[in-house]
Enzyme design. Structure first.
Site, PDB file in Angstrom:
ATOM      1  N   CYS A 111       0.818  -1.223   0.000  1.00  0.00           N
ATOM      2  CA  CYS A 111       0.000   0.000   0.000  1.00  0.00           C
ATOM      3  C   CYS A 111       0.852   1.274   0.000  1.00  0.00           C
ATOM      4  CB  CYS A 111      -0.938   0.008   1.195  1.00  0.00           C
ATOM      5  SG  CYS A 111      -2.132  -1.335   1.155  1.00  0.00           S
ATOM      6  N   HIS A 245      -2.649   7.751   2.271  1.00  0.00           N
ATOM      7  CA  HIS A 245      -3.175   6.467   1.803  1.00  0.00           C
ATOM      8  C   HIS A 245      -4.529   6.224   2.468  1.00  0.00           C
ATOM      9  CE1 HIS A 245      -3.848   2.342   1.043  1.00  0.00           C
ATOM     10  NE2 HIS A 245      -3.467   1.927   2.234  1.00  0.00           N
ATOM     11  N   ASN A 275     -10.025   0.471   0.536  1.00  0.00           N
ATOM     12  CA  ASN A 275      -8.563   0.590   0.449  1.00  0.00           C
ATOM     13  C   ASN A 275      -8.118  -0.011  -0.885  1.00  0.00           C
ATOM     14  OD1 ASN A 275      -5.806   0.171   0.621  1.00  0.00           O
ATOM     15  ND2 ASN A 275      -5.831  -0.535   2.735  1.00  0.00           N
TER      16      ASN A 275
END
Ligand code: COA
Length: 319
Positions: A111, A245, A275
């Protein structure tokens, strides 16, 4: 040498999976998911591959930048869930968009991938190795998620985002990157590309210690933001937006609180997408750009975190 984002683009699959639909699949509820994560829906790839989504986002970013594909001399794709190992995703994108002058490679930092890829491209720009880079985050995490594990399958979504980043005269880019492999067990997905993979299918799905990752994120992200601001010799008052993020609304709110900054400086879109791993930062950047919220001269902080564990931040001036 300053690095200026000239254009952005996204591809998000049209298929939507709502919290309601998910609660028919695992023992959960819309209320639990929204309260614990902020996610309402996520988009799931059906026939789209990671390469396809990356290429579509790239085409949109090149159009938005108003450059020719031949002007791009570097393509970096951040992904941990591509449909190809080699040729790399970046080479597949090159073929699709016609960026024949570009050197191409993939980068896997989970990520944190877009942030690491962006910082990598900036240092190539700064060194003079290239002048115009295409940086992409693209993921199909729906293929890696265990759809019977309610603590993880509710979190993730698929998609891709891209940015055309060009070198210009100006202040040097300030960037910080960190990794700590000793903490890696908190978020794991083993490869199936080994001889006995058929016996290990369970291990090839994403596994996570959610609480550890949460605690890591709310501690390390504020620290790395402070670190990059110090490196850039900027105060928080000089930052317009923090583009984090998009993992969990509570993580973003907690980071804002720990930094003593209003949560309004932390745009969020995870309610719509969940996500999307390395795609989350460029998708959010594209939304802000298209809605006219980004103005020339504004300073932004990008900050990411994820498996590795890894985390990092970068300061940029919107061009
Ligand atoms: N629906 C309903 N209940 C759920 C659930 C779900 N989808 N997932 C977990 N639960 C239950 C647990 O079983 C537990 O039940 P118990 O108390 O009976 O044992 C309870 O909810 C609390 O679980 P816990 O794991 O403590 O919840 P949490 O508040 O920590 O939230 C996460 C879980 C995963 C949402 C949270 O830890 C998180 O977001 N962590 C960061 C993850 C992340 O961002 N990862 C990616 C980083 S790039």
């Amino acid at each position: 040498m300053n690095a200026v984002i000239r254009g952005t683009g996204v591809y998000v699959p049209p298929k939507v999976l709502t919290n309601e639909a998910l609660s028919q699949m695992v023992d959960t509820s819309d209320t639990w998911i929204r309260e614990r994560t902020g996610v309402t829906r996520r988009h799931i790839a059906e026939n789209e591959t990671t390469v396809f989504m990356a290429a579509e986002a790239a085409k949109a970013a090149i159009r938005d930048a108003g450059i020719l594909p031949e002007e791009i001399d570097l393509i970096v794709v951040a992904t941990g869930s591509s449909n190809v190992i080699f040729p790399c995703t970046a080479c597949e994108v090159q073929r699709e968009v016609g960026a024949v002058q570009a050197a191409c490679f993939d980068l896997n930092a989970a990520c944190t991938g877009f942030l690491f890829a962006y910082n990598t491209a900036c240092s190539y720009l700064q060194s003079g190795f290239c002048r115009c880079a295409l940086v992409i985050g693209a993921e199909s995490l729906s293929h890696l998620v265990d759809w019977q594990d309610r603590s993880t399958c509710i979190l993730f979504g698929d998609g891709a985002g891209a940015a055309v980043v060009c070198g210009e005269d100006g202040p040097d880019v300030a960037a910080v990157m960190h990794s700590d492999g000793r903490l890696g067990d908190a978020l794991v997905c083993e490869t199936c590309h080994q001889k006995n993979w058929q016996e290990k299918t369970q291990a090839t799905l994403l596994r996570m210690d959610g609480r550890s990752v949460f605690q890591f994120a709310v501690k390390k992200v504020p620290e790395v933001v402070e670190e990059v601001l110090e490196k850039a010799k900027l105060s928080k008052d000089e930052i317009t937006y923090y583009i984090l993020h998009q993992a969990n609304q509570r993580i973003v709110e907690s980071v804002a609180k720990r930094l003593g900054e209003p949560v309004g400086k932390f745009p969020m879109n995870l309610s719509e997408y969940g996500n999307t791993s390395s795609a989350s930062i460029p998708i959010l950047l594209d939304e802000l750009k298209k809605s006219g919220q980004l103005k020339k001269g504004q300073r932004l902080v990008l900050a990411g975190f994820g498996a590795g564990l890894s985390w990092g931040a970068s300061v940029l001036t919107w061009g």
